[in-house]
Design an enzyme around this catalytic site. Structure first.
Site, PDB file in Angstrom:
ATOM      1  CG  HIS A 135     113.216  43.174 -73.458  1.00 13.85           C
ATOM      2  ND1 HIS A 135     113.622  44.422 -73.841  1.00 13.85           N
ATOM      3  CD2 HIS A 135     113.693  42.999 -72.190  1.00 13.85           C
ATOM      4  CE1 HIS A 135     114.298  44.992 -72.858  1.00 13.85           C
ATOM      5  NE2 HIS A 135     114.367  44.142 -71.849  1.00 13.85           N
ATOM      6  CE  LYS A 139     110.207  45.173 -71.528  1.00 11.13           C
ATOM      7  NZ  LYS A 139     109.820  45.170 -70.102  1.00 11.13           N
TER       8      LYS A 139
HETATM    9  N1  LIG Z   1     113.375  46.585 -63.177  1.00 14.54           N
HETATM   10  C1  LIG Z   1     114.015  45.482 -63.574  1.00 14.54           C
HETATM   11  O1  LIG Z   1     115.233  45.309 -63.342  1.00 14.54           O
HETATM   12  C2  LIG Z   1     113.238  44.415 -64.290  1.00 14.54           C
HETATM   13  C3  LIG Z   1     113.845  43.217 -64.690  1.00 14.54           C
HETATM   14  C4  LIG Z   1     113.065  42.213 -65.264  1.00 14.54           C
HETATM   15  C5  LIG Z   1     111.696  42.421 -65.436  1.00 14.54           C
HETATM   16  N2  LIG Z   1     111.150  43.599 -65.070  1.00 14.54           N
HETATM   17  C6  LIG Z   1     109.707  43.847 -65.143  1.00 14.54           C
HETATM   18  O2  LIG Z   1     109.096  43.156 -64.067  1.00 14.54           O
HETATM   19  C7  LIG Z   1     107.772  42.750 -64.421  1.00 14.54           C
HETATM   20  C8  LIG Z   1     107.633  41.240 -64.183  1.00 14.54           C
HETATM   21  O3  LIG Z   1     108.551  40.542 -64.979  1.00 14.54           O
HETATM   22  P1  LIG Z   1     108.572  38.927 -64.996  1.00 14.54           P
HETATM   23  O4  LIG Z   1     109.605  38.590 -66.025  1.00 14.54           O
HETATM   24  O5  LIG Z   1     108.681  38.369 -63.628  1.00 14.54           O
HETATM   25  O6  LIG Z   1     107.117  38.639 -65.586  1.00 14.54           O
HETATM   26  P2  LIG Z   1     106.212  37.338 -65.367  1.00 14.54           P
HETATM   27  O7  LIG Z   1     105.119  37.435 -66.372  1.00 14.54           O
HETATM   28  O8  LIG Z   1     107.052  36.112 -65.345  1.00 14.54           O
HETATM   29  O9  LIG Z   1     105.620  37.546 -63.903  1.00 14.54           O
HETATM   30  C9  LIG Z   1     104.586  38.427 -63.588  1.00 14.54           C
HETATM   31  C10 LIG Z   1     103.752  37.764 -62.510  1.00 14.54           C
HETATM   32  O10 LIG Z   1     102.760  38.672 -62.060  1.00 14.54           O
HETATM   33  C11 LIG Z   1     101.615  37.904 -61.790  1.00 14.54           C
HETATM   34  N3  LIG Z   1     100.399  38.683 -61.676  1.00 14.54           N
HETATM   35  C12 LIG Z   1      99.535  39.076 -62.649  1.00 14.54           C
HETATM   36  N4  LIG Z   1      98.500  39.738 -62.106  1.00 14.54           N
HETATM   37  C13 LIG Z   1      98.711  39.755 -60.767  1.00 14.54           C
HETATM   38  C14 LIG Z   1      97.977  40.257 -59.650  1.00 14.54           C
HETATM   39  N5  LIG Z   1      96.815  40.895 -59.821  1.00 14.54           N
HETATM   40  N6  LIG Z   1      98.493  40.103 -58.417  1.00 14.54           N
HETATM   41  C15 LIG Z   1      99.654  39.469 -58.237  1.00 14.54           C
HETATM   42  N7  LIG Z   1     100.395  38.953 -59.246  1.00 14.54           N
HETATM   43  C16 LIG Z   1      99.915  39.091 -60.486  1.00 14.54           C
HETATM   44  C17 LIG Z   1     101.562  36.902 -62.946  1.00 14.54           C
HETATM   45  O11 LIG Z   1     100.713  35.795 -62.651  1.00 14.54           O
HETATM   46  C18 LIG Z   1     103.025  36.506 -63.031  1.00 14.54           C
HETATM   47  O12 LIG Z   1     103.312  35.389 -62.199  1.00 14.54           O
HETATM   48  C19 LIG Z   1     107.603  43.209 -65.872  1.00 14.54           C
HETATM   49  O13 LIG Z   1     106.985  44.481 -65.872  1.00 14.54           O
HETATM   50  C20 LIG Z   1     109.034  43.336 -66.397  1.00 14.54           C
HETATM   51  O14 LIG Z   1     109.140  44.277 -67.450  1.00 14.54           O
HETATM   52  C21 LIG Z   1     111.879  44.597 -64.498  1.00 14.54           C
END
Ligand SMILES: NC(=O)c1ccc[n+]([C@@H]2O[C@H](COP(=O)([O-])OP(=O)(O)OC[C@H]3O[C@@H](n4cnc5c(N)ncnc54)[C@H](O)[C@@H]3O)[C@@H](O)[C@H]2O)c1
Length: 250
Positions: A135, A139
């Site tokens: 990844h 991550k």
């Molecule tokens: N299940 C799936 O299919 C799948 C796919 C991709 C990513 N993910 C997971 O999803 C999550 C997010 O991934 P991403 O790529 O969007 O990450 P990212 O870092 O781009 O986004 C995360 C967001 O959460 C925000 N955040 C942090 N603290 C917060 C709070 N207290 N309140 C609200 N928002 C807050 C951050 O500012 C950021 O904008 C990760 O855990 C990743 O592993 C899961």
């Protein structure tokens, strides 16, 4: 459908685009800068919430949705130690939650075939098996939730593997792979710039190797799956995983 997006990062932004294209309306977007807007009153303006934030914030977001009795789709990974508690709370409170370590259709097909393959490989114990995941470097959790689901699928089906263990290559753990016991399944995690997610299962013997691999080309498949899940839970109560939604059978 009216949707609340909790965590407006890489995934939250793609979910907004895909949901809007499918004629849904985004009524709330929560990120670090406006956490004070995550109130019961605001959440109740939505038919469903979609949560992709961080392992450190996801539990508070789920609790807020349970309190507001708004169904929540959870994509964030790295919280699975709390799964049973959330399942119990969800069922006791009569609320709705669906989670997936990976929402893409392709990965869910992969999960299904991975279990079938592991079951088959019980007949060929001279192959040893290993999982590899790659990844992007931002991550936060390791191994990936997807790799955990793959590993648990193998441990469930393959008689000679009892548990999984993880090695993160950036931890400088050279040689640690040699300490893995025969009944432990190794997950090797790699962090490389700009990789959305690659998972490989390798069965290796002295004479050959069998590789089973999924490569995500971008994040759109995860986001579409999450929006499909939000549509699927409408009118349902209880605790679900992507397995319930995809319901593969041959
Ligand atoms: N299940 C799936 O299919 C799948 C796919 C991709 C990513 N993910 C997971 O999803 C999550 C997010 O991934 P991403 O790529 O969007 O990450 P990212 O870092 O781009 O986004 C995360 C967001 O959460 C925000 N955040 C942090 N603290 C917060 C709070 N207290 N309140 C609200 N928002 C807050 C951050 O500012 C950021 O904008 C990760 O855990 C990743 O592993 C899961």
């Amino acid at each position: 459908m009216k949707i609340a997006i909790l965590g407006y990062g890489k995934m939250g932004k793609i979910i907004e685009k895909i949901a809007t294209d499918r004629k849904h309306e985004i009524v709330l977007k929560i990120d670090v800068t406006n956490q004070d807007e995550l109130t019961t009153e605001n959440l109740q303006k939505a038919d469903v919430a979609i949560e992709f934030s961080t392992p450190g914030t996801v539990l508070d977001h789920i609790d807020a949705c349970f309190k507001a009795k708004v169904p929540v789709i959870v994509g964030t990974t790295g919280w699975y130690g709390h799964l049973q508690r959330l399942k119990d709370e969800c069922e006791q409170n009569g609320t709705t939650m669906l989670y997936a370590s990976n929402f893409s259709v392709g990965v869910n097909i992969f999960f299904h075939i991975n279990k079938m393959l592991a079951k088959l490989m019980n007949n060929y114990p001279y192959y040893d098996v290993q999982v590899e995941e790659i990844h992007h470097t931002q991550k936060l959790d390791s191994p990936s939730g997807t790799a955990i689901t793959i590993a648990e699928g193998i441990v469930d089906e393959l008689d000679n593997k009892k548990e999984w263990v993880n090695i993160l290559s950036t931890d400088g753990t050279e040689g640690l792979a040699d300490t893995i016991k025969a009944d432990q399944l190794l997950i090797e995690s790699f962090r490389i710039e700009n990789v959305p997610g690659t998972h490989t299962v390798v069965y290796d013997s002295e004479v050959d190797s069998i590789e089973f691999k999924h490569t995500a080309h971008n994040r759109n498949g995860f986001a579409l799956g999450a929006v499909l899940a939000a549509e699927w839970v409408q009118g349902k109560k209880g605790f679900y995983s992507a397995k319930d939604m995809f319901n593969f059978s041959l």
